[in-house]
Design an enzyme around this catalytic site. Structure first.
Site, mmCIF file in Angstrom:
data_model
loop_
_atom_site.group_PDB
_atom_site.id
_atom_site.type_symbol
_atom_site.label_atom_id
_atom_site.label_comp_id
_atom_site.label_asym_id
_atom_site.label_seq_id
_atom_site.Cartn_x
_atom_site.Cartn_y
_atom_site.Cartn_z
ATOM 1 N N GLN A 195 5.480 9.237 -1.456
ATOM 2 C CA GLN A 195 6.161 8.092 -1.373
ATOM 3 C C GLN A 195 7.653 8.232 -1.595
ATOM 4 O OE1 GLN A 195 2.914 7.988 -3.806
ATOM 5 N NE2 GLN A 195 2.494 7.209 -1.795
ATOM 6 N N ASN A 216 0.914 -1.244 0.076
ATOM 7 C CA ASN A 216 -0.160 0.002 0.082
ATOM 8 C C ASN A 216 0.847 1.287 -0.060
ATOM 9 O OD1 ASN A 216 -1.743 2.025 0.565
ATOM 10 N ND2 ASN A 216 -2.911 1.013 2.110
ATOM 11 N N ASP A 217 1.219 1.735 -0.978
ATOM 12 C CA ASP A 217 2.022 2.969 -1.466
ATOM 13 C C ASP A 217 1.542 3.843 -0.539
ATOM 14 O OD1 ASP A 217 3.981 1.667 -2.860
ATOM 15 O OD2 ASP A 217 3.013 2.500 -4.797
ATOM 16 N N CYS A 218 0.287 4.165 0.021
ATOM 17 C CA CYS A 218 -0.334 5.393 0.424
ATOM 18 C C CYS A 218 -0.175 5.104 2.250
ATOM 19 C CB CYS A 218 -1.772 5.458 0.133
ATOM 20 S SG CYS A 218 -1.824 5.861 -1.706
ATOM 21 N N ASN A 222 2.142 5.780 4.637
ATOM 22 C CA ASN A 222 3.415 6.448 4.788
ATOM 23 C C ASN A 222 3.789 6.454 6.079
ATOM 24 O OD1 ASN A 222 1.843 8.054 2.052
ATOM 25 N ND2 ASN A 222 3.462 6.562 1.691
#
Length: 810
Positions: free
Chosen positions: A499, A482-484, A486
């Protein structure tokens, strides 16, 4: 409501209303040259790389939507129209768009004149071919004017949009006969040009946009078309285009066919010029000669269809459910091939400029097509591994033209390396080709660093082992899948990238999802080691896997589901203790697939919590409750409105992980229910709500907290395609390639009577018939091959011939 229908016999989706809720597109091309085409002929073409070799210009998110493409204009006695409805939007007497496998056919009719245009990229060709068929269906003679049109992009799609002070002075073309050549920058740093050819003498042409369209006109009413005459313009700077002009007469019932070819050429440095300032056209002329007649084009089209016949013959189901059959046999496998070619780079949601090919994306996409083109899968694995670092990390993305990592994005997405184990193991199980492990593969594309591919896998495994946090769980890095999410970013500047900004040092945030992923592919790595005689390597790996299992049980369990993570401060993420985001889908999927705590009932509890808290009418949402405020220590996930994208949207990519988890505990009804909820063919009747194409998966569907639940976005380029094919073919239908054969282990709804599958595997063809006489969801009583029983549900590798496989559940 519907906007068309499936034609399963032709393997086409037929659109009968041009005003679809969103442009419904198709992909042309299978290897190097690609085009995107919408149901109204919008879109663009490129060679290999949609950023660096863009042939035609396209403007995203425009008003009106989907402006720009390859257009044909007809001026028939002052009434002008286009066969694809757009861009003119004159009401048509007939409209039909047939999206097929790597081709699209659009037909329009007006006032007794019918225009049919077939678009496709022939095999082994750097060109898009367009066959135009014009028929006079009236009782009187027709005299009309036909204009072709497309606008050239100046190669670099990013620079094309923003460097106007240069670009509006660089455009150059040549016109020779019925061919328009685009040669901007060819005389200096480029060895490539493009061309647009017609196979008949023209009565005029245009290559300057302002001359053809008019400075204040639009595509819907180009000045040349409205007036019914070309300008014979030559572009000098400004914006080069390509338009052919024909004056055509047709008697009643008469048909005329024309061939247009949009092509790309590269010349060697020493052979760039025919004479001073005149490009060497030999390679263009050779390709034109391949497709310059209707007969040659029809032959190329037949070869393309035969190509897809072969690809789709490897896995074919007959279930009695036409929606399931069309998805498995046609559209899901087709989408898997497109995602292999494109990764996440070029769609009507991805502009082809920023992302290139993803490391994790491309590894996952491979599992959806490896059975079709194993040779190209092998090449792709090597390309991906070549962007790995010597510590086992990797570039997050790379450009397909150069195959080099994208420095602007860099690495430190800590799930990335593990996906290389997935793709490699899957390839070897499909092919039996262990030689890949001995292939010398460089790090960061530096040949001097090359080591056997097995060493890349070992480094991928130990990259996790060497990057553990305070709880013995994997550090998340910039993000995991899940790149979101963070957890190290802490961004309060809207101009930063979530990112790529890592403001907090120390790296204490941990991911339970990577932990589950590590257990699944750690076991796969250990099994591979044993398979090739590296017993000590396998034993050492399993010690780390066992330690991770214990860490998850001790620190990754929240009582009724698996935690998602620990944040920078060591606080739980995805816990009942949290106000919002109490439960996340990813860790439930991977820890269930890893069967962590299965004996203690943890897997069943977690999946029951998914059903209770995350499931809804349109699929399984990513998290619940949705975030309603920005949580700086969580990052981008909390920036989206509730119900959209990563903030409690239905992120379809991860739904199959839950399907697979359900099959592992034998709950076929629930796995099937989840499968059907997001499967496009079952959503066709709500196309006006769903919006995106009813023949391919979308990345996201708006979740239960959204303003409009059920509305999809980001179609085509999503790992959903490969993972859903993986889930349905290997876990629901249960046909799993192993090192030593095919394991048959279905998990289906108890009321299914059975199904049949034809599966080609390592040179042999298996005709598999599954029957379910006792109405069970899981369990195989007997497996017979040509009447002889085999042990352990494992059908051996035969290498040639055809075999009848009878599978009796019970």
């Amino acid at each position: 409501m519907k906007f068309g229908h499936f034609d399963d016999d032709s393997r086409e989706y037929v659109i009968t209303n041009p005003q679809t809720p969103w442009p419904w597109i198709n992909y042309l091309g299978n290897e190097d040259f690609f085009s995107l085409i919408s149901n109204s002929a919008g879109g663009y073409a490129f060679y290999k790389d949609a950023k660096f070799r863009r042939l035609t210009r396209y403007r995203y998110n425009n008003v009106p939507m989907d402006n720009g493409g390859r257009y044909f204009y007809i001026n028939d006695g002052g009434t002008f129209w286009s066969p694809g409805w757009k861009p003119v939007k004159t009401p048509l007497d007939k409209y039909e768009c047939r999206h097929g496998l790597s081709y699209t056919k659009i037909t329009g009719a007006k006032n007794g004149l019918e225009a049919e245009v077939l678009f496709f990229v022939p095999l082994k060709s750097w060109s898009e071919v367009q066959k135009v068929r014009l028929t006079n269906t009236s009782g009187a003679k027709k005299s009309f004017r036909l204009f072709s049109f497309m606008e050239w992009a100046l190669w670099n799609a990013e620079d094309d949009q923003n460097n106007l002070q240069r670009n509006l002075s660089t455009g150059e073309v040549e016109v020779k006969g019925s061919t328009i050549y685009h040669k901007t920058e060819y005389k200096d740093r480029r060895n490539h040009f493009a061309y647009y050819h017609a196979n008949a003498p023209v009565q005029g042409f245009d290559t300057d946009r302002e001359s053809f369209v008019g400075l204040y006109n639009e595509y819907s009413e180009p000045q040349a078309v409205v007036e019914g005459r070309p300008r014979n313009s030559h572009a000098h700077g400004w914006s080069p285009v390509a338009s052919h002009y024909f004056e055509i007469d047709l008697n009643p019932g008469e048909t005329k066919e024309l061939i247009f070819i949009l092509g790309y050429v590269e010349n060697p440095e020493e052979g760039k010029w025919e004479s001073k300032g005149v490009i060497n056209k030999q390679r263009a002329l050779a390709n034109i000669d391949r497709f310059n007649t209707v007969e040659k084009v029809d032959k190329a089209m037949a070869e393309l269809k035969a190509h897809w016949d072969k690809l789709l013959s490897v896995f074919h189901i007959k279930s009695g459910d036409e929606k399931l059959d069309r998805m498995v046999n046609i559209w899901n496998q087709y989408q898997c091939m497109v995602t292999f070619n494109m990764s996440r780079s070029a769609s009507f949601f991805e502009v082809g400029i920023g992302r290139g090919m993803g490391f994790r994306d491309s590894n996952q996409d491979l599992i959806g097509f490896v059975h079709q083109i194993p040779g190209r899968a092998r090449e792709r694995i090597i390309d991906i591994a070549s962007t790995q670092f010597q510590d086992g990390g990797a570039y997050h993305q790379y450009q397909p033209l150069t195959k080099r990592g994208n420095d602007a994005i860099g690495g430190n997405f800590n799930d990335d390396p593990l996906w290389l184990i997935l793709s490699t193991v899957d390839y070897i199980k499909e092919t039996g080709d262990f030689s890949l492990l001995d292939e010398l593969v460089p790090f960061d594309n530096d040949p001097s660093t090359a080591k056997p591919h097995f060493e890349h896998l070992k480094l991928s495994f130990y990259h996790v082992v060497n990057n553990l946090g305070p709880h013995g769980l994997p550090l998340i890095g910039r993000a995991d899948w899940n790149d979101c999410l963070n957890l190290n970013c802490f961004s309060n500047d809207p101009n930063e990238s979530f990112q790529t900004t890592e403001n907090k040092t120390g790296g204490t945030a941990e991911s339970v999802m990577i932990a589950g992923l590590f257990v699944v592919y750690g076991k796969a790595f250990a099994q591979l080691c044993r398979q090739i005689g590296k017993t000590a390597e396998a034993d050492a790996a399993m010690q780390h896997v066992d330690q991770m299992v214990e860490a998850i049980k001790q620190h990754g369990w929240d009582g009724d589901w698996y935690l998602r993570a620990y944040d920078f401060f060591g606080n739980k993420v995805g816990s009942e203790e949290n106000e919002e985001g109490k439960i996340f889908i990813e860790s439930q999927g991977w820890c269930s697939m890893a069967e962590i705590g299965k004996e203690e009932g943890m897997v069943e509890k977690a999946l029951d919590s998914v059903k209770e808290r995350l499931d809804c009418e349109y699929g399984i949402v990513l998290n619940n409750p949705a975030f309603t405020r920005y949580v700086i220590e969580y990052g981008e996930i909390s920036t989206y409105p509730p119900g959209y994208k990563e903030n409690a949207g239905i992120f379809c990519h991860n739904n199959p992980w839950i399907m697979i988890g359900e099959t592992l505990i034998g709950r076929g009804e629930r796995a099937w229910d989840y499968y059907r909820k997001i499967c496009p063919a079952y959503l066709e009747d709500i196309s006006d709500l769903h919006k995106t194409e009813p023949y391919v998966y979308s990345q996201m569907i708006a979740g239960k907290d959204a303003f409009k639940p059920g509305e999809a976005k980001n179609s085509w380029l999503t790992g959903t395609a490969s993972w859903n094919f993986y889930a349905i073919s290997r876990y629901i239908l249960g046909i799993q390639p192993q090192y030593d054969g095919l394991l048959i282990n279905p998990c289906i709804p108890a009321d299914w009577k059975g199904f049949e599958v034809v599966r080609k595997f390592r040179g042999a063809t298996y005709h598999i018939k599954v029957t379910n006489p006792h109405g069970v969801s899981k369990g195989v009583r007997r497996v017979l091959v040509n009447g002889a029983e085999v042990a352990d549900q494992l059908v051996p590798v035969y290498h040639s011939g055809e075999y009848d496989v009878e599978v009796i559940m019970g």
